[in-house]
Enzyme design. Structure first.
Site, short mmCIF file in Angstrom:
data_model
loop_
_atom_site.label_atom_id
_atom_site.label_comp_id
_atom_site.label_asym_id
_atom_site.label_seq_id
_atom_site.Cartn_x
_atom_site.Cartn_y
_atom_site.Cartn_z
N ASN A 11 0.85 -1.19 0.00
CA ASN A 11 0.00 0.00 0.00
C ASN A 11 0.89 1.25 0.00
OD1 ASN A 11 -1.39 2.29 1.14
ND2 ASN A 11 -3.06 0.92 1.67
N ASP A 13 -0.12 4.51 -0.05
CA ASP A 13 -0.80 5.75 0.35
C ASP A 13 0.14 6.75 1.00
OD1 ASP A 13 -3.11 4.50 -0.45
OD2 ASP A 13 -3.91 4.20 1.57
N HIS A 14 1.02 6.23 1.87
CA HIS A 14 1.80 7.18 2.68
C HIS A 14 3.01 7.74 1.95
CE1 HIS A 14 -1.12 6.88 5.65
NE2 HIS A 14 -0.96 5.58 5.80
N ARG A 22 4.33 18.64 1.20
CA ARG A 22 5.00 19.81 0.63
C ARG A 22 4.33 20.31 -0.65
NH1 ARG A 22 10.18 21.18 2.64
NH2 ARG A 22 9.83 21.07 4.87
N HIS A 47 -5.50 3.77 -1.75
CA HIS A 47 -6.83 4.15 -1.26
C HIS A 47 -7.16 5.55 -1.75
CE1 HIS A 47 -9.54 4.55 2.62
NE2 HIS A 47 -10.19 4.83 1.50
N ARG A 49 -9.26 8.18 -1.17
CA ARG A 49 -10.24 8.61 -0.16
C ARG A 49 -11.11 9.72 -0.72
NH1 ARG A 49 -8.92 7.17 5.45
NH2 ARG A 49 -10.57 8.63 5.93
N ARG A 53 -6.89 12.89 0.74
CA ARG A 53 -5.80 13.35 1.62
C ARG A 53 -4.43 12.80 1.21
NH1 ARG A 53 -7.12 10.31 7.25
NH2 ARG A 53 -9.04 11.45 7.00
N GLU A 74 -8.54 0.72 -2.91
CA GLU A 74 -9.38 0.79 -1.72
C GLU A 74 -10.33 1.96 -1.90
OE1 GLU A 74 -7.59 1.10 2.10
OE2 GLU A 74 -6.14 -0.45 1.64
N THR A 104 -6.81 6.89 10.05
CA THR A 104 -6.67 5.82 9.05
C THR A 104 -8.00 5.07 9.08
OG1 THR A 104 -5.42 3.84 8.45
CG2 THR A 104 -5.57 4.32 10.80
N THR A 105 -8.12 3.99 8.30
CA THR A 105 -9.38 3.24 8.32
C THR A 105 -9.49 2.55 9.68
OG1 THR A 105 -8.94 2.85 5.99
CG2 THR A 105 -10.78 1.66 6.95
N GLU A 155 -11.24 -8.95 3.36
CA GLU A 155 -9.94 -8.63 3.97
C GLU A 155 -10.20 -8.47 5.46
OE1 GLU A 155 -7.23 -6.04 1.97
OE2 GLU A 155 -6.55 -5.15 3.85
N HIS A 198 -3.77 -4.27 7.89
CA HIS A 198 -3.84 -3.12 8.79
C HIS A 198 -2.93 -3.31 9.99
CE1 HIS A 198 -5.22 0.67 10.33
NE2 HIS A 198 -5.87 0.84 9.20
N GLY A 199 -1.94 -2.43 10.04
CA GLY A 199 -1.05 -2.40 11.20
C GLY A 199 0.02 -3.47 11.21
N GLY A 220 1.10 -1.24 4.35
CA GLY A 220 1.53 0.07 3.89
C GLY A 220 2.39 0.83 4.86
N1 PXP Z 1 -5.98 -2.82 4.24
C1 PXP Z 1 -6.91 -1.84 4.32
C2 PXP Z 1 -8.29 -2.17 3.90
C3 PXP Z 1 -6.56 -0.55 4.76
O1 PXP Z 1 -7.51 0.40 4.83
C4 PXP Z 1 -5.22 -0.28 5.07
C5 PXP Z 1 -4.82 1.11 5.47
O2 PXP Z 1 -4.92 1.95 4.38
C6 PXP Z 1 -4.29 -1.31 4.95
C7 PXP Z 1 -4.69 -2.59 4.56
C8 PXP Z 1 -2.84 -1.10 5.24
O3 PXP Z 1 -2.69 -0.79 6.58
P1 PXP Z 1 -1.27 -0.30 7.09
O4 PXP Z 1 -0.99 0.99 6.37
O5 PXP Z 1 -1.47 -0.12 8.56
O6 PXP Z 1 -0.29 -1.37 6.75
#
Ligand code: PXP
Length: 260
Positions: A11, A13-14, A22, A47, A49, A53, A74, A104-105, A155, A198-199, A220
């Site tokens: 993932n 996203d970050h 910036r 994702h 959103r 963001r 996502e 976050t989600t 998931e 997640h996490g 991610g």
């Molecule tokens: N799966 C889903 C559905 C999520 O919403 C996220 C967070 O965007 C992740 C996985 C990845 O989570 P993490 O960034 O904590 O690894």
């Protein structure tokens, strides 16, 4: 049960969060995605959103156009996102709940409570040839609802468990892992493909990779964080190694059962 291979979805996203801090073009989520693929990612997750963001419309369009591996988009189950997904046709779409104020989600989708509104979304995305997964808590009612909705995949939300592991709350970590195991088994029994995310970090991903039903992890934040110290390619290589250790432990346990 034969052990299925396990995929790593990275993932990104970050990477976009950092870029947006910036307002310029660096770091580039597409370049990060390509690097992740070169380092061994099986797929890329992003994702889009509603508040844009991190990932933006042009990011998701470019990822769709340029990636050589499956893109998992996502998204919230809202008409705007369904329209984008139907137009871009990513390989997969993971339906997640969204609240503007969350960091976050934070929770899973309430598939059981929102069957009526989710049904047309799942139907339309499936009709567009997109593999739909529902991001749900490891709760039997949610798994049954996902199966009833006809989604091909779920998931499982590992966030509560990961937070408990990191906090050293062994009682909660133990009970959550039991819930994740049971939810994975039930989902597979109902014919759903089982993903988790997640996490996750190296240690928690290793544990989850040892669950036979789970065939995909989406990770991610930890990988992007690790990239600061060891680089994204190395972080992905270490994550893959952790997942291999988890799968190897599973195969060793299965071998022991057979030889007993
Ligand atoms: N799966 C889903 C559905 C999520 O919403 C996220 C967070 O965007 C992740 C996985 C990845 O989570 P993490 O960034 O904590 O690894």
């Amino acid at each position: 049960m034969t052990t299925l291979p396990i995929r790593l979805g990275v993932n990104i996203d970050h990477v976009a969060t950092l870029r947006n801090a910036r307002g310029g073009r660096h770091p580039d989520p597409l370049a990060a995605a390509e690097l992740a693929v070169a380092a061994g990612a099986d797929g890329i997750t992003a994702h889009l959103r509603e508040d844009r963001r991190h990932i933006r419309d042009d990011d998701i369009a470019q990822l769709r156009e340029r990636l050589t591996v499956p893109l998992n988009m996502e998204m919230a189950a809202v008409p705007e996102m369904v329209e984008i997904a139907e137009r871009l046709r990513p390989h997969a779409a993971c339906l997640v709940p969204e609240r503007r104020e969350e960091r976050t989600t934070e929770g899973g989708l309430d598939a059981a409570g929102q069957q009526a509104s989710l049904a047309p979304v799942v139907r339309d995305l499936c009709a567009a040839g997109i593999v739909v997964s529902l991001f749900v808590a490891p709760d039997p009612a949610q798994i049954e609802a996902a199966a009833a909705l006809g989604a091909p995949a779920v998931e499982l939300h590992t966030g509560t468990w990961c937070d408990a592991v990191v906090a050293g709350d062994t009682a909660l970590a133990g009970s959550e892992l039991v819930r994740i195991r049971a939810a994975a088994a039930l989902a597979r029994e109902r014919g759903l493909e089982v993903h988790a995310g997640h996490g996750l970090d190296y240690a928690t991903a290793e544990t989850i990779a040892a669950l036979p039903e789970i065939v995909e992890l989406n990770i991610g934040h930890f990988l992007v964080g690790e990239a600061v110290s060891v680089g994204l390619g190395e972080a992905i290589a270490r994550m893959r190694a952790a997942m291999r250790r988890g799968r190897a432990a599973l195969e060793a346990a299965a071998g022991e059962r057979i030889s007993r």
